[in-house]
Design a protein around this motif. Structure first.
Motif: not given
Length: 259
Positions: A30-38, A3-9, A44-47
């Motif tokens: 400017l906005l670089v999400p660090d986490e990746r899916s499998g 619930v706290d992880r979101y795809t770009v879409g 993207y996180t809440a942060g």
């Protein structure tokens, strides 16, 4: 997806920002999400969403993307930038408001046919003048012959003509109040004379027969704005004028309209 992880879409749908824009923000750092899916897709996180909210906030204020990056990285005082942007936006707002005011004046002139400024109208007609009445009048009667006649007869009126209208109206109202306070009853010669003077005043703007005058008298009682106008002259005057108009129309042989 947690619930706290979101795809770009998902982020695009939540924020109203296009996927292409989010990718651009990532490319320029400017906005670089660090986490990746499998599957290797960035998440993207809440942060990240909080950072995007601040990016959009600064962007709406007019900051360039490189300036936004500097502000978010904390290397410069954001308060100084915000104060400057506040000054710029305030100046822009004042210019826009001045334009809106000018356009509204043009709209009022187009509706009323009175080539006067708002200040001049207030000076002539007093604090009872309200431009909204003109707009409402056109909406209610704009397709009638009365409205056409009124616009035609007042086209080209300037300050001098409207000052005379105001003076004549004030004088007629003073005579009406004097007859009312004298104790003259509706149907008396004195009251009939006031009703005829009232009709003559309306005739200056559009053809007003007795049936039309009856309708106006009924409206004076039904619309509190008209009622207040006459009650401010003398308490009880609205009903008296209504009855005087109807009695005079009866005397003249005019029959009330059905309904």
């Amino acid at each position: 997806m947690g619930v706290d992880r979101y795809t770009v879409g998902q982020v695009a749908r939540l924020s109203g920002v296009t996927v292409r824009t989010l990718h651009h923000y990532g490319r320029i750092g400017l906005l670089v999400p660090d986490e990746r899916s499998g599957s290797g897709y960035r998440l993207y996180t809440a942060g990240d969403l909080d950072r995007l909210t601040r990016i959009l906030y600064y962007r709406d204020l007019g900051f360039a993307l490189d300036a936004i990056a500097t502000l978010l990285d904390g290397s410069q005082d954001p308060q100084r930038h915000l104060r400057r942007q506040h000054e710029l936006l305030t100046a822009r707002l004042e210019r826009v408001q001045a334009m809106v005011t000018a356009i509204e004046k043009e709209m009022e002139a187009a509706v009323s046919g009175i080539e006067l400024t708002a200040e001049e109208k207030l000076e002539i007609f007093g604090d009872t003048y309200d431009p909204a009445y003109e707009v409402e009048a056109e909406q209610r009667w704009g397709d009638t012959e009365m409205w056409r006649q009124s616009q035609e007869r007042t086209r080209g009126f300037g300050r001098k003509e409207w000052e005379k209208v105001k003076a004549d109206t004030d004088a007629a109202n003073a005579r009406m109040v004097a007859v009312f306070r004298s104790g003259a009853v509706p149907g008396s010669p004195e009251a009939d004379a006031i009703a005829e003077e009232h009709r003559a005043g309306i005739n200056a703007f559009y053809d007003c027969g007795y049936d039309m005058q009856r309708n106006l008298a009924d409206m004076y009682l039904a619309d509190e704005r008209f009622t207040r106008t006459y009650e401010d002259l003398a308490p009880g005057l609205t009903q008296w004028l209504h009855d005087a108009i109807h009695a005079n129309a009866d005397r003249a042989g005019a029959t009330p309209e059905a309904g």
